[in-house]
Design an enzyme around this catalytic site. Structure first.
Site, PDB file in Angstrom:
ATOM      1  N   LYS A   1       0.657  -1.170  -0.080  1.00 26.85           N
ATOM      2  CA  LYS A   1       0.010  -0.091   0.135  1.00 26.85           C
ATOM      3  C   LYS A   1       0.730   1.071  -0.245  1.00 26.85           C
ATOM      4  CE  LYS A   1      -4.379  -1.821   1.468  1.00 26.85           C
ATOM      5  NZ  LYS A   1      -5.354  -1.898   2.463  1.00 26.85           N
TER       6      LYS A   1
ATOM      7  N   ARG B   1      -3.508 -10.220   5.010  1.00 25.95           N
ATOM      8  CA  ARG B   1      -4.231 -10.101   3.561  1.00 25.95           C
ATOM      9  C   ARG B   1      -2.875  -9.756   2.674  1.00 25.95           C
ATOM     10  NH1 ARG B   1      -6.864  -6.867  -0.214  1.00 25.95           N
ATOM     11  NH2 ARG B   1      -8.445  -7.887  -1.324  1.00 25.95           N
TER      12      ARG B   1
END
Length: 399
Positions: free
Chosen positions: A345, A379
Site C-alpha cells: 500500500k 491479507r
C-alpha cells in the site's frame, strides 16, 4: 544480572515465572492476575457514573482517571481511564452490578472484554468449515481480477491466469484466497453488479473442486455475494462493513458464511480526499466496527463467523496507518479475530520511496508488526514470501 524488568504478556507467562520462583500453588493462582496491569478507557460517561466507578476502583486498591470537575459534577461528561491489575479489574464487574445508572451494562461489557484477553484459540466459521485460529497466523492471498487495481491491475484479468494464480497461491501457503472483481484503490469508480459478476463468476466456476484453501469474495453487493457463495465461496469480505447494501447481511446470515467487516470512511472514490482528521483514531474505528458487528449479529450472523479489519489505507493518512498497526492489540477489546491488509500500500511507498511492486520488504515489516500486535489473518499479494515472514514471527510470538 540481579535486577531486571520482566515483561509478562499473558496468563501462561505469569504462571511460568511464579512456578519457577517456587511460589505455593495457591499463591500461584492468586498472584498470577496481579502480575499484569491493564488500562481500560470508558468514553463520555456521566459524572455521577464516573464518580461511582472511581470509588469502586479505589476500594479495590486501583484507580481511575477522570476529568477535572467530575467530582463536583460541574461538567456534563468525562472519559474514564481504569488503571489496575487484572485481578483488580476482574473484581470490578461484580461491584458495578450492584450500582444504579446503567452500570450493570458496563459490568457486562467489562466481563466480555476481560474474558477475551487471554483467549488464544478460537474458530472462524464459514459456510462449510471451522478454521482454527491461534495456532498460526492465516495467510489470505489477494487475487484481483480487475484491469485497474493499484499494484496488480490487469495481471489476472484473464480468467485462466486468475485460476492459475489461485492454485499457485494455495501451493505457496495461502489458507484463504480472496477474489475481488472491483477495484477499491483510491479514486476507483464503482461497477454494476452485472459487470462485477461477469469478471468474477468464470473464475469461481473454474476453481470449483480445485482448491482446498478457503475461497473468499471481496464485494460490497449482496447479489454478487449470493452468487459467489452459491459457486463455492465461503467468506464475504465487505469493505463497507454492511453499509453499502442493506441486503448483504441477509445473504451472509442465510448462507451461514464467514464475514469480514472493514472500516472505511467514504467510498473508494472519495476516501482519500477532503479532511482525513480523526478526533480519536482508534476509538472511532472500534466504534464503527462494533456497530457493524452488532448489526450482523442482530440479523442472525454467528459471532464466530465474523472477523474485523481496521481498513489500512481506507480514509486514513500515512501516519494513521502506522498508528493503527502499532495499536492493533487495542482492537482485541472487541473479542473478535483481526484481519489486516497492508500489502504494497501507498503508505509503505511513502516511507520506503518504492513503487507498488517493490514494496516487499516494507510489507514484510508491517506483516511482522501486525502479528506481534495480535493479528490473526494477513491479507497479502506475495504469498510465498509473507508465509515465511508469518512463520518466523509466529515462532517468536509463541516462544
Amino acid at each position: 544480572m540481579k535486577l531486571r524488568i520482566v515483561r509478562i504478556n499473558n496468563q501462561i507467562e505469569a504462571l511460568e515465572i511464579l512456578k519457577k520462583i517456587g511460589v505455593d500453588p495457591y499463591g500461584v493462582t492468586a498472584m498470577s492476575q496481579k502480575t499484569r496491569h491493564l488500562n481500560i478507557l470508558l468514553t463520555a460517561r456521566q459524572c455521577k457514573v464516573a464518580n461511582i466507578i472511581k470509588q469502586e476502583m479505589l476500594s479495590l486498591g486501583a484507580d481511575a482517571a477522570v476529568a477535572r470537575g467530575t467530582v463536583a459534577c460541574s461538567i456534563d461528561r468525562t472519559d474514564v481511564l481504569l488503571m489496575g491489575t487484572l485481578k483488580q479489574l476482574s473484581a470490578l464487574p461484580e461491584k458495578l452490578k450492584k450500582q444504579p445508572f446503567g452500570l450493570e451494562a458496563v459490568a457486562r461489557e467489562l466481563e466480555i472484554l476481560l474474558a477475551g484477553i487471554d483467549l488464544k484459540h478460537r474458530v472462524f466459521r464459514t459456510t462449510s468449515r471451522e478454521i482454527s485460529l491461534g495456532e498460526k497466523t492465516l495467510i489470505m492471498g489477494v487475487l484481483n481480477v480487475t484491469p485497474d487495481s493499484f499494484s496488480d491491475g490487469n495481471l489476472y484479468f484473464d480468467t485462466q491466469k486468475a485460476i492459475e494464480r489461485a492454485v499457485q497461491m494455495e501451493e505457496e501457503g495461502a489458507d484463504i484466497v480472496d477474489i475481488g472483481a472491483e477495484s477499491s484503490r483510491p479514486g476507483a469508480k464503482p461497477l454494476t453488479a452485472e459487470e462485477e459478476m461477469d469478471r468474477l463468476m468464470p473464475v469461481l466456476d473454474g476453481l470449483r473442486g480445485r482448491l482446498k484453501a478457503v475461497v473468499s469474495v471481496d464485494t460490497t453487493k449482496a447479489s454478487v455475494a449470493k452468487a459467489a457463495l452459491c459457486t463455492g465461496a465461503e467468506i464475504v469480505n465487505d469493505i463497507t462493513a454492511l453499509n453499502n447494501d442493506e441486503k448483504m447481511v441477509e445473504v451472509v446470515s442465510e448462507k451461514e458464511a464467514g464475514l469480514v467487516l472493514m472500516h472505511m470512511r467514504g467510498t473508494p472514490k472519495t476516501m482519500q480526499t477532503g479532511d482525513l482528521t480523526y478526533r480519536d483514531l482508534i476509538g472511532e474505528i472500534i466504534d464503527y466496527l462494533k456497530s457493524s458487528y452488532e448489526k450482523a449479529c442482530a440479523a442472525g450472523v454467528d459471532r464466530e463467523s465474523i472477523a474485523l479489519d481496521p481498513g489500512i489505507g481506507f480514509g486514513k493518512t500515512f501516519e494513521d496507518n502506522c498508528r493503527i498497526i502499532n495499536k492493533l492489540n487495542e482492537f482485541k477489546s472487541l473479542g473478535l479475530p483481526l484481519l489486516i491488509g497492508t500489502s504494497r500500500k501507498a503508505f509503505i511507498g511513502s516511507i520506503t520511496n518504492c513503487a507498488p511492486t517493490e514494496r516487499l520488504e516494507g510489507t514484510a515489516a508491517t506483516v511482522a508488526a501486525s502479528i506481534l500486535r495480535g493479528c490473526d489473518i494477513v491479507r497479502v499479494h506475495d504469498v510465498a514470501a509473507m508465509k515465511k515472514v508469518a512463520m518466523m514471527t509466529d515462532a517468536i510470538v509463541r516462544s
